[in-house]
Design an enzyme around this catalytic site. Structure first.
Site, PDB file in Angstrom:
ATOM      1  N   CYS A  81      24.233  47.462 -36.952  1.00 28.79           N
ATOM      2  CA  CYS A  81      24.593  48.292 -35.797  1.00 28.79           C
ATOM      3  C   CYS A  81      25.956  48.965 -35.947  1.00 28.79           C
ATOM      4  O   CYS A  81      26.301  49.837 -35.152  1.00 28.79           O
ATOM      5  CB  CYS A  81      24.575  47.442 -34.537  1.00 28.79           C
ATOM      6  SG  CYS A  81      25.670  46.021 -34.665  1.00 28.79           S
TER       7      CYS A  81
HETATM    8  C1  LIG Z   1      21.949  43.314 -36.454  1.00 33.01           C
HETATM    9  S1  LIG Z   1      21.718  42.147 -37.720  1.00 33.01           S
HETATM   10  C2  LIG Z   1      20.045  41.658 -37.410  1.00 33.01           C
HETATM   11  C3  LIG Z   1      19.927  40.451 -36.550  1.00 33.01           C
HETATM   12  C4  LIG Z   1      18.532  39.906 -36.416  1.00 33.01           C
HETATM   13  N1  LIG Z   1      17.580  40.908 -36.010  1.00 33.01           N
HETATM   14  C5  LIG Z   1      18.495  38.771 -35.407  1.00 33.01           C
HETATM   15  O1  LIG Z   1      17.879  38.926 -34.349  1.00 33.01           O
HETATM   16  O2  LIG Z   1      19.080  37.712 -35.666  1.00 33.01           O
HETATM   17  C6  LIG Z   1      21.555  43.123 -39.171  1.00 33.01           C
HETATM   18  C7  LIG Z   1      21.363  42.333 -40.437  1.00 33.01           C
HETATM   19  O3  LIG Z   1      21.069  43.231 -41.508  1.00 33.01           O
HETATM   20  C8  LIG Z   1      21.554  42.637 -42.695  1.00 33.01           C
HETATM   21  N2  LIG Z   1      21.601  43.652 -43.765  1.00 33.01           N
HETATM   22  C9  LIG Z   1      22.531  44.625 -43.943  1.00 33.01           C
HETATM   23  N3  LIG Z   1      22.208  45.360 -45.026  1.00 33.01           N
HETATM   24  C10 LIG Z   1      21.048  44.866 -45.523  1.00 33.01           C
HETATM   25  C11 LIG Z   1      20.216  45.211 -46.634  1.00 33.01           C
HETATM   26  N4  LIG Z   1      20.523  46.227 -47.451  1.00 33.01           N
HETATM   27  N5  LIG Z   1      19.108  44.479 -46.845  1.00 33.01           N
HETATM   28  C12 LIG Z   1      18.780  43.431 -46.027  1.00 33.01           C
HETATM   29  N6  LIG Z   1      19.542  43.057 -44.976  1.00 33.01           N
HETATM   30  C13 LIG Z   1      20.656  43.769 -44.726  1.00 33.01           C
HETATM   31  C14 LIG Z   1      22.909  42.093 -42.259  1.00 33.01           C
HETATM   32  O4  LIG Z   1      23.397  41.118 -43.153  1.00 33.01           O
HETATM   33  C15 LIG Z   1      22.589  41.543 -40.878  1.00 33.01           C
HETATM   34  O5  LIG Z   1      22.264  40.182 -40.933  1.00 33.01           O
END
Ligand SMILES: C[S@@+](CC[C@H](N)C(=O)[O-])C[C@H]1O[C@@H](n2cnc3c(N)ncnc32)[C@H](O)[C@@H]1O
Length: 325
Positions: A81
């Site tokens: 986000c």
């Molecule tokens: C807003 S959080 C999501 C939270 C999750 N939906 C929950 O309810 O717990 C976004 C996540 O995307 C992950 N992220 C960022 N870049 C990524 C990538 N290239 N591939 C996979 N995950 C990624 C981050 O580490 C983070 O944990």
């Protein structure tokens, strides 16, 4: 919860907030993809039978999603986000952390019956209307009927916190789209009592703290993974600081356990939060085994969709798919 027979896959799974919601709603877990090793380790520890791709293997940018075509009914995920959050510079597509194109690519390669994308409510601001239309809705609309974008408030689903999230939901079948009803509130917010709704708790009551003649929702919990590194403060804003003072809760120096929080009383005598307390304020089950240093556990919690909110969205999608059969 009885199985819906629906299979779900999760991208950007974090510590599992949305995953828990889908599991509770009766979906069969297919796989989770998450780049952070500790967050992926949380999922593995909590659900050893889940297929979890973590670290490099969990990087959604490198996955060929066609391997999952025909094996998944619902794809869900909350891309990072930071590109949209009020707390950041709001650079949208110009921010290299913008992963919405990857969410869209995964959806179009897998072609599940439905998708659920979520983010901070700032993404529903008019400032990002062009971004949302061009980068999320238009490319998906070719293959999906996309529902009106909806902002939901976690407190309307029993979570003792001010937390709004925007949801993008779409269905491959027009009949399913016609049958979709966005979740409506199940709980009245503290201080209000709407007929037919459960009474939601203020954060002091939810934490089991003594009555001080004042209670309210917790301010929005900040993810400790955004902004200054390694912080153990969940404070989001100056107004949040004031609200925590009124609540007599100390939001800085969050302790890893309840025992250590009780040992190190805050200087002003207010209640010091611990990781399990913050997890409770976010609606996680008490035994969800977050992995990592304190700031890392708090980051997984602060990034999450509160499971009770994820549950209602997952349920609404399952109901629409069932109605269309
Ligand atoms: C807003 S959080 C999501 C939270 C999750 N939906 C929950 O309810 O717990 C976004 C996540 O995307 C992950 N992220 C960022 N870049 C990524 C990538 N290239 N591939 C996979 N995950 C990624 C981050 O580490 C983070 O944990």
């Amino acid at each position: 919860m009885a199985s819906t027979g629906l299979r779900s896959i999760s991208l950007f799974s974090g510590g599992g907030g949305l995953d828990i919601g889908f599991e509770r709603a009766g979906y069969d877990h297919v796989a989770s993809y998450e780049i952070l090793e500790d967050a992926a380790a949380t999922l593995v520890k909590a659900r050893p039978d889940w297929q979890v791709y973590g670290g490099q293997d969990g990087d959604v940018r490198t996955v060929n999603w066609k391997q999952w075509r025909g094996k998944v009914d619902v794809l869900h995920g909350g891309p990072p986000c930071q590109p949209f959050s009020h707390a950041g510079r709001q650079r949208g597509a110009l921010d290299p952390r913008d992963m919405w194109p990857e969410f869209v690519r995964a959806t179009l390669e897998i072609m599940p019956s439905a998708f659920v994308g979520e983010n901070v409510s700032a993404l529903a601001d008019s400032k990002f209307a062009d971004y949302v239309e061009t980068n999320i809705l238009a490319p998906l609309r070719d293959k999906y009927t996309v529902m009106p974008v909806t902002v939901l408030h976690a407190a309307d689903f029993g979570v003792p916190q001010v937390r709004r999230r925007v949801f993008f939901v779409g269905f491959k079948s027009k009949a399913a789209a016609r049958g979709y009803r966005a979740p409506s509130p199940t709980h009245a917010r503290p201080g209000t009592n709407a007929e037919g709704l459960h009474q939601g708790l203020g954060v002091r009551a939810a934490l089991g703290l003594p009555d001080i003649g004042f209670d309210d929702l917790s301010p929005t919990i900040r993810s400790t993974l955004n902004g200054p590194r390694n912080t153990t403060s969940i404070l989001n804003s100056v107004s949040a600081k004031k609200k925590f003072e009124m609540l007599q809760i100390w939001p800085n120096g969050v302790a890893p356990t309840r025992e250590s929080a009780h040992r190190f009383v805050a200087q002003n005598g207010h209640f010091r939060l611990s990781v399990p307390d913050v997890a409770l304020i976010q609606g996680f089950p008490d035994d969800w085994p977050f992995v990592g240093a304190t700031y890392m556990m708090l980051g997984q919690i602060g990034n999450a969709v509160p499971p009770p909110l994820g549950y209602r969205v997952a349920q609404a999608v399952a109901a629409a798919l069932a109605r269309s059969k």
